[in-house]
Scaffold this active site. Structure first.
Site, PDB file in Angstrom:
ATOM      1  N   SER A 731      14.690   8.244  -2.842  1.00 24.35           N
ATOM      2  CA  SER A 731      13.253   8.256  -3.103  1.00 24.35           C
ATOM      3  C   SER A 731      12.524   7.000  -2.632  1.00 24.35           C
ATOM      4  O   SER A 731      11.305   6.934  -2.713  1.00 24.35           O
ATOM      5  CB  SER A 731      12.994   8.484  -4.591  1.00 24.35           C
ATOM      6  N   LYS A 774       8.347   7.771 -13.552  1.00 27.65           N
ATOM      7  CA  LYS A 774       7.882   6.838 -12.523  1.00 27.65           C
ATOM      8  C   LYS A 774       6.389   6.590 -12.659  1.00 27.65           C
ATOM      9  O   LYS A 774       5.904   5.456 -12.563  1.00 27.65           O
ATOM     10  CB  LYS A 774       8.185   7.400 -11.135  1.00 27.65           C
TER      11      LYS A 774
END
Ligand code: ADP
Length: 843
Positions: A731, A774
């Site tokens: 990611s 996140k």
């Protein structure tokens, strides 16, 4: 029983000093020894020697308790019995000791001590001349004078006693045989050791060196025994109840080391103990199979002398069996309304979780036996997983027990050790049941994601058996060795991540994600729950301590950086402690007349006036108590150079922001990666560079000297702080691209942008996991814009409304859009150079 034959005992004998039990020649007694001298005798003499002689030791009775003989040698009894140690058993439980089985041979007199350490060695004189004993008791006639007469009388009395006992008991039959085959001289010793005699009486027999005296002493004991038995039989006829007792008397009777139990009060504590245990076994209401095992063990226990190591083991086992809640349970009192109120009162936010828990409870209420999935709460530490578990137990009115399975790497931890091992124990499940005392508690299996694995078997496999409703009605702990029904137990599991939960285990569970909290939620949780709880725990009241909302916000943003509220709770605890000191100091000062300002200034230093209530914690007080702030909010400070970008990472402890830094120097086009990166992350870096090189022209990227190939003649270094933490995953792809694009173009990335997304060689942005955590981390860190993959847009719906309102989301499907959103005024060469491209969505 050894008659001794023609054995001549050595003239020097090591001495075993005993304080309980008297060994007489011809009998066998078990001694448990643990004093230093005796232990040395066993280890250095008995266990090391190889000849028959080395197994012969002298047993000196009536020594002061050997526990106290560590320094000085106590006065020794002058006469002892030489004996052969026929068995030595060592054990470390409950403390190091040996159990010796010793058969007595003959008397000896201590004529002098040779040494006292490490064990006592003495010069001895043998008193019984074994080789002279030849005549068997039955052959003796009255011609042998007074001694013959005595021995004849003694023999007849012994036969009379035997006649009153039950010959079907094997030991009684054996006694009968011995009586006819033993030399008459040994009879007083053998009989005195078998009938019920006190240690004092046995000592008298031992001290009777002349045979006549010995016969006389033993005969009076024998006669008393016969009279006692006669009396007993008389009373038995009157009350049939006593039948049982006589039988038990006979069973326990003629047995080496044990005596007839004639009088009820003589049954001793041991007898009472086992009887109580037996009553408990009958009252424990256990299933047939377990009951049978208990009866069998009880039978064994009754036959065992207490000093045997196995006695304690069997006893412990039986104690556990009777304590287990085989059929004891609490009654479920579930009222969905009350459950909802209770869950809401105990926990702020976490609506989705609470909804699912209520559904679960509702189904339970409708269908009493629920074979549904096991709930598994997954989320960062301190988000209330355990405390929801506890609330569930409260709503159901059940007992709650937490079993920490993190770090367990041996399946015996779950399923127990077999009883063949010394120190074996039941597993945690059975232990937990014993602790709560009912068979339908709520068990919280904490940290199932941290189960280990080792050579001792896979604990996950054992847990599978525990959790599987098809199997757990007959869960067999190795220690118990009988099945226990776990189907009434409600299991709940918690974990930080599902990634490391063994797949088979995960399959049995329904995962409920418990995400971290936003700043606002934390403030609410602090004021509704944490502060009142902490005040109570520290004996304070809201009238004494007040923490304003702004202070809480400060604690959250500047002293903690976490997804949950655990360190927030600790910090509030620290404040309470500091205030408690002030309040306690204030209390000590006696009530005074109100001071005039003048007076108070004069006395201020000497006698502090009580603090004004409530004590309000403002910024200054906060700094005083907690020290300087640990975290600063300013993200922007870091982005003052080209070649830095902010990424978003997911860890089991919640989301985190991550700075990616790049630099370049003249060189040969090498790429250096630092910061403990995994393979996938390294590949992302290579992908990013390839894509940038391929598109250098479009985006006007240059190398150090302004050439069109950004990596030509240039070494590139990429670093991911913090360097000590291992990182991996795809990611970070978009962040690396952005960071390098900034480096190659010399433009600064916007300080308030954070991003996440996997990249492909064609420049597409693929979806990634952990979006919610996140984004929350980005929000915590004060980021304004979050760039995320287009296909992750749906995950934003789960975010709290205020977070969505505060952030600007850019859903990107390719790198072009990422670059455009990351730089002020867009990025040169991108298809759209608008500051807010049409793809940006404000949810
Ligand atoms: P976990 O098991 O997730 O690590 P805990 O259940 O031990 O966390 O929670 C830590 C502390 O935070 C507990 O004192 C708990 O009461 C409190 N807490 C966590 N979340 C909430 C919430 N939503 N409402 C009230 N208190 C909470």
């Amino acid at each position: 029983m050894a008659s001794g034959g023609g054995i001549q005992i050595p003239s020097r004998l090591p001495l075993l000093l005993t304080h309980e039990g008297v060994l007489l020649p011809g009998s066998t007694v078990r001694f448990s020894v643990d004093s230093p001298r005796n232990m040395h005798l066993v280890s250095q003499r008995l266990l090391k020697g190889t000849s028959l002689k080395s197994t012969i030791i002298g047993v000196i009775p009536n020594t002061r308790d050997p526990e106290h003989d560590t320094d000085e040698l106590p006065t020794l009894h002058k006469i002892g019995t030489a004996g052969i140690a026929v068995q030595v058993v060592g054990s470390n439980w409950p403390k190091p000791h040996y159990t010796l089985l010793i058969t007595g041979l003959c008397r000896f007199r201590v004529s002098g001590l040779l040494k006292e350490r490490p064990f006592v060695l003495a010069e001895v004189e043998q008193l019984d001349k074994l080789e002279q004993y030849t005549t068997s008791a039955a052959e003796v006639t009255a011609e042998d004078g007074e001694l013959g007469e005595l021995s004849q009388k003694f023999y007849q009395a012994a036969v009379q006693l035997l006649g009153m006992l039950d010959m079907s008991v094997p030991v009684v039959a054996k006694f009968r045989r011995l009586l006819d085959s033993l030399p008459r001289e040994t009879l007083p010793d053998v009989v005195a050791s078998m009938i019920r005699t006190s240690n004092k009486e046995k000592l008298q027999v031992l001290d009777a060196v002349s045979l006549e005296e010995r016969f006389k002493k033993a005969l009076s004991m024998l006669t008393r025994q016969i009279e006692g038995l006669k009396l007993l039989q008389k009373t038995r006829k009157m009350s049939p109840d006593n039948e049982k007792r006589v039988l038990s008397v006979r069973k326990g009777g003629v047995f080496p080391g044990r005596q007839f139990n004639l009088d009820e009060e003589d049954e001793g504590e041991d007898g009472d103990d086992t009887a109580a245990l037996e009553r408990k076994v009958h009252g424990a209401n256990m299933p047939e199979a377990a009951f049978r095992v208990c009866l069998k063990e009880l039978k064994r226990l009754k036959k065992m002398p207490q000093s045997m190591p196995e006695y304690a083991l069997t006893r412990n086992y039986l104690d556990l069996m009777v304590e287990l809640p085989w059929s004891k349970s609490t009654k479920d009192c579930l009222d969905i309304h009350a459950a909802r109120t209770l869950l809401d009162n105990d926990h702020y936010a976490m609506d989705k979780l609470k909804r699912r828990v209520l559904e679960y409870l509702a189904v339970r209420q409708l269908k009493t036996s629920l074979k549904g999935p096991i709930l598994c709460f997954v989320g960062p530490p301190g988000v209330g997983k355990t405390s929801v578990g506890r609330s569930i137990a409260r709503t159901l009115g059940r007992e709650f027990h937490r079993i920490a399975v993190g770090g367990v790497c041996d399946q015996s931890d779950i399923r127990g050790h077999r009883r063949t091992y010394v120190g074996s124990m039941p597993g945690r499940i059975i232990n937990g049941l014993k602790t709560v005392g009912v068979n339908n508690p709520v068990f919280l299996l904490d940290e199932v994601d941290k189960l280990g694995k080792s050579l001792q078997g896979d604990p996950a496999a054992a847990l599978l058996e525990v959790l599987d409703p098809e199997q757990n009605h007959s869960f067999t702990d190795h220690y118990l060795n009988v099945a226990f029904d776990l189907s009434q137990v409600l299991f709940i599991a918690t974990a930080n991540t599902t990634a490391t939960i063994p797949p088979a285990l995960l399959d049995r569970m329904e995962v409920l994600q418990v995400p971290g909290y936003t700043q606002e939620e934390k403030v609410e949780i602090a004021h509704r729950h944490l502060i009142p709880n902490q005040l109570e725990q520290h004996g304070l009241t809201p009238q004494q301590l007040h923490i304003p909302q702004e202070t809480t916000q400060d604690i959250i943003s500047r002293y903690t950086r976490e997804a949950g509220v655990r360190s927030l709770e600790r910090k509030i605890g620290a404040i309470c402690r500091a205030v408690a000191v002030k309040v306690a100091e204030g209390h000590r000062i006696p009530k005074m007349e109100p001071l005039t300002p003048e007076k108070s200034s004069q006395q201020g230093d000497i006698q502090a006036s009580p603090p004004e209530m409530p004590i309000v914690i403002d910024q200054v007080a906060l700094k005083d108590i907690l020290g300087p702030p640990v975290f600063e909010m300013e993200v922007s400070e870091r982005l003052t150079l080209p070649g830095v970008a902010i990424g978003l990472a997911w860890t089991p402890l919640g989301g985190e922001i991550m700075f990616v830094e790049a630099s370049r120097t003249e060189g040969e086009g090498q790429l250096t990666l630092t910061g403990q990166l995994g393979d996938v992350m390294k590949e992302s870096a290579h992908l990013a560079i390839s894509w940038l090189r391929a598109n250098a022209k479009t985006y006007q990227l240059t190398n150090m000297v302004g050439g069109p190939n950004p990596s030509e003649g240039t070494d590139i270094h990429l670093h991911f702080p913090a360097g000590a933490v291992t990182k991996d995953g795809p990611s970070a792809g978009v962040t690396i691209v952005t960071c390098l694009a900034s480096l190659f173009s010399g433009r600064l990335v916007r300080s308030d942008v954070a991003m996440t997304g996997e990249i492909t060689l064609r420049g597409l942005v693929l979806p990634v996991g952990g979006i919610k955590d996140k984004v929350l981390a980005a929000h915590r860190a004060g980021v304004k814009r979050v760039i995320l993959p287009k296909r992750n847009e749906k995950d934003l719906e789960e975010l709290p409304a205020n977070v969505r309102a505060n952030l600007d989301f850019v859903a990107a499907s390719n790198l072009d859009e990422v670059l455009n959103a990351s730089f002020d005024g867009g990025f040169p060469g991108t298809t759209s150079t608008l500051a807010h491209p049409q793809l940006s969505s404000k949810l």
